[in-house]
Design an enzyme around this catalytic site. Structure first.
Site, PDB file in Angstrom:
ATOM      1  N   HIS A 104      19.865  27.232  -0.582  1.00  0.00           N
ATOM      2  CA  HIS A 104      20.751  28.234  -1.189  1.00  0.00           C
ATOM      3  C   HIS A 104      20.172  28.864  -2.473  1.00  0.00           C
ATOM      4  O   HIS A 104      20.215  30.079  -2.642  1.00  0.00           O
ATOM      5  CB  HIS A 104      22.109  27.620  -1.527  1.00  0.00           C
TER       6      HIS A 104
ATOM      7  N   ASP B 161      22.017  29.336   6.615  1.00  0.00           N
ATOM      8  CA  ASP B 161      22.140  29.043   5.195  1.00  0.00           C
ATOM      9  C   ASP B 161      23.445  29.741   4.835  1.00  0.00           C
ATOM     10  O   ASP B 161      23.479  30.967   4.716  1.00  0.00           O
ATOM     11  CB  ASP B 161      20.973  29.630   4.399  1.00  0.00           C
ATOM     12  N   HIS B 162      24.496  28.982   4.693  1.00  0.00           N
ATOM     13  CA  HIS B 162      25.806  29.649   4.636  1.00  0.00           C
ATOM     14  C   HIS B 162      25.961  30.524   3.384  1.00  0.00           C
ATOM     15  O   HIS B 162      26.812  31.392   3.343  1.00  0.00           O
ATOM     16  CB  HIS B 162      26.955  28.655   4.794  1.00  0.00           C
TER      17      HIS B 162
HETATM   18  C1  BG6 Z   1      26.135  22.605   1.223  1.00  0.00           C
HETATM   19  C2  BG6 Z   1      25.763  21.315   0.583  1.00  0.00           C
HETATM   20  O1  BG6 Z   1      25.023  23.196   1.837  1.00  0.00           O
HETATM   21  O2  BG6 Z   1      26.653  23.493   0.238  1.00  0.00           O
HETATM   22  C3  BG6 Z   1      26.953  20.684  -0.120  1.00  0.00           C
HETATM   23  O3  BG6 Z   1      25.279  20.404   1.569  1.00  0.00           O
HETATM   24  C4  BG6 Z   1      27.555  21.679  -1.080  1.00  0.00           C
HETATM   25  O4  BG6 Z   1      26.586  19.508  -0.813  1.00  0.00           O
HETATM   26  C5  BG6 Z   1      27.823  23.007  -0.403  1.00  0.00           C
HETATM   27  O5  BG6 Z   1      28.781  21.130  -1.545  1.00  0.00           O
HETATM   28  C6  BG6 Z   1      28.253  24.050  -1.405  1.00  0.00           C
HETATM   29  O6  BG6 Z   1      28.710  25.167  -0.709  1.00  0.00           O
HETATM   30  P1  BG6 Z   1      29.803  26.154  -1.321  1.00  0.00           P
HETATM   31  O7  BG6 Z   1      29.934  27.247  -0.330  1.00  0.00           O
HETATM   32  O8  BG6 Z   1      31.058  25.343  -1.497  1.00  0.00           O
HETATM   33  O9  BG6 Z   1      29.254  26.585  -2.640  1.00  0.00           O
END
Ligand code: BG6
Length: 500
Positions: free
Chosen positions: A243, A180-181
């Site tokens: 997230h 989960d980045h």
């Molecule tokens: C991803 C989603 O997990 O997170 C994308 O699949 C989204 O749709 C992205 O744009 C958002 O990540 P960040 O780090 O740009 O907020």
């Protein structure tokens, strides 16, 4: 640095020609290499369908680094660690060839049998790949074996469970690193520190002093070329199930007894278990959805969601979700956690606003200028830092009270860019630290929570769609959701942290 801090590994990257590898993974590996966190004792086997030679693949890797980092010192030496294997995920022989290559590289780079299998590709193949890795002996190694797996982890609880059962045939739970980045983001990791390392916050972090908590993650981008995926996912599965709920868990969890992976994860699981379950009839009381129409973002006209590539012109998919979560435990009873996330909104920003309760008696009552509540803002992105909103006396003779802001901006302290989430997560997976990855119990509980909502939404056509113009902060129903409780969304766009 010890060996644990400079781990050796063979990284087998499935989806090596894909977008994630190009934008995030190669640049992150390069940064780790430049910082000396990974030494010459690493090799990457890029696995993908199309035929490429090793040289072509290395060029692809170098190009992606140049594009995304704009630097190329030691790049040839770095890229020489990259190998390519053209692969059909259902072909048994292809896995055997991979195994032979893995053994050769193990020997050549002294990798001690350490293997990281990274699945950065279409999720429908996750199970098949994991099963073949085991049946063809790739997981049979003298070092560690770990599976790093990208989202989506299933489409609902049932499919997630099936997928989990399949990958568990080849990997134990503690060998599975579900990405989960958001958990790799600097300020998301900072939530725990802000809470548990400051005597002034933790005693107030409960329903006696906090009125509500708001988590906003807004994006200016639309669905780009991901229409096909997004049509089956929507904002609820794409952002909320993972997230958003992860950030809520970190904000609401009890202090772990120790900072170990197990203790932290088990506290997060307890939060997810305490989420108030909704009946189908209650879903629309707690959650609202939106879909963007045409509008203007950053001065440019953009089309509505239904006119995006690979999107049904009558689509019922939500590109925006706002919700109210209640955490039914002693600490949080009665405190709403509001979340909202959407595409094509006014700003790209992720912020958490903790709104404290009003003081018990206002000695400075002035109907013309009501006292502002204290707020703690955690700026996750694009700026990173915290702001505390207090009240103070305006200098001079007047007794006017004015709001003041105490700011802390990460960048002005470190004077450097914080590492990318992927850089940290890759490094953690190589070091064997699973704290910032999601455990199956978290995934399961999050799906169970979200499934009730998607069941209702998929089965009722939302007639108001599109209900917010691109470039706005979302539909009116999201404001009404808070108004019912006497609350309102803080205008987070204005909460920009000043860096010095
Ligand atoms: C991803 C989603 O997990 O997170 C994308 O699949 C989204 O749709 C992205 O744009 C958002 O990540 P960040 O780090 O740009 O907020």
């Amino acid at each position: 640095m010890s060996n644990k801090q400079r781990p050796s590994a063979l990284i087998m990257l499935f989806g090596a020609t894909g977008d994630l590898a190009k934008r995030k993974l190669y640049p992150s590996l390069y940064r780790l290499y430049k910082k000396g966190r990974i030494t010459e004792r690493f090799a990457v086997v890029g696995v993908a369908r199309r035929p490429l030679t090793n040289e072509e693949f290395q060029k692809h890797v170098k190009d992606s680094i140049l594009t995304h980092i704009g630097e190329n010192t030691e790049i040839d030496q770095f890229a020489s660690h990259f190998y390519y294997h053209s692969h059909d995920v259902t072909n048994t022989q292809s896995y055997r060839d991979l195994k032979t290559l893995a053994e050769q590289l193990d020997e050549k780079y002294s990798l001690e049998g350490n293997r990281l299998f990274y699945l950065a590709m279409a999720p429908e193949f996750f199970g098949t790949i994991a099963e073949h890795l085991k049946s063809e002996g790739l997981t049979d190694t003298r070092g560690y074996k770990r599976l790093v797996i990208e989202k989506p982890f299933g489409h609902n609880f049932e499919s997630a469970q099936k997928l989990n059962d399949r990958i568990r045939t080849a990997f134990a739970e503690d060998e599975i690193y579900r990405i989960d980045h958001y958990l790799g983001k600097e300020m998301v990791q900072n939530i725990e520190v802000i809470r548990f390392a400051n005597a002034i916050f933790e005693p107030l972090w409960n329903n006696r002093y906090i009125s509500n908590i708001q988590v906003t993650s807004s994006e200016t981008l639309g669905v780009e070329e991901r229409g096909r995926y997004y049509e089956t996912s929507g904002a609820l599965r794409d952002m909320v199930q993972n997230h958003m709920l992860q950030m809520v868990a970190l904000l609401a969890m009890e202090p772990p007894i120790r900072l170990t992976t197990e203790e932290i994860r088990s506290e997060k699981v307890r939060v997810l278990r305490s989420l108030r379950a909704m009946s189908k009839e209650e879903v629309n009381e707690y959650f609202v959805r939106g879909q963007y129409g045409a509008g203007e973002v950053n001065g440019e006209d953009v089309v509505g969601y239904r006119n995006e590539l690979n999107v049904d012109p009558e689509s019922n998919t939500e590109t925006y979700v706002a919700g109210k979560l209640m955490i039914d435990n002693f600490r949080w009873a009665g405190v709403p956690f509001y979340i909202r996330t959407g595409k094509r909104m006014a700003a790209k920003s992720t912020k958490i606003v903790v709104q404290f309760k009003d003081i018990p008696m206002n000695l400075y009552y002035n109907p013309a200028e009501p006292l502002q509540p204290n707020l703690l803002i955690i700026h996750i992105q694009p700026e990173e830092g915290i702001t505390l909103h207090l009240n103070a006396k305006k200098s001079g003779k007047s007794s006017t009270i004015i709001p003041v802001r105490l700011n802390f901006a990460n960048k002005s302290v470190d004077r450097m860019n914080t590492p990318e989430a992927y850089e940290k997560l890759l490094y953690d997976s190589m070091r064997g630290d699973a704290t910032n990855f999601t455990h199956w119990d978290e995934v399961a509980l999050s799906w169970k929570f979200v499934d009730v909502i998607s069941d209702v939404w998929e089965n009722t056509k939302e007639k108001s769609f599109p209900n917010y113009p691109a470039g706005s902060m979302g539909p009116k129903c999201a404001d009404e959701l808070l108004q019912k409780d006497g609350n309102f969304w803080w205008d987070v766009e204005k909460f920009v942290i000043e860096t010095c």
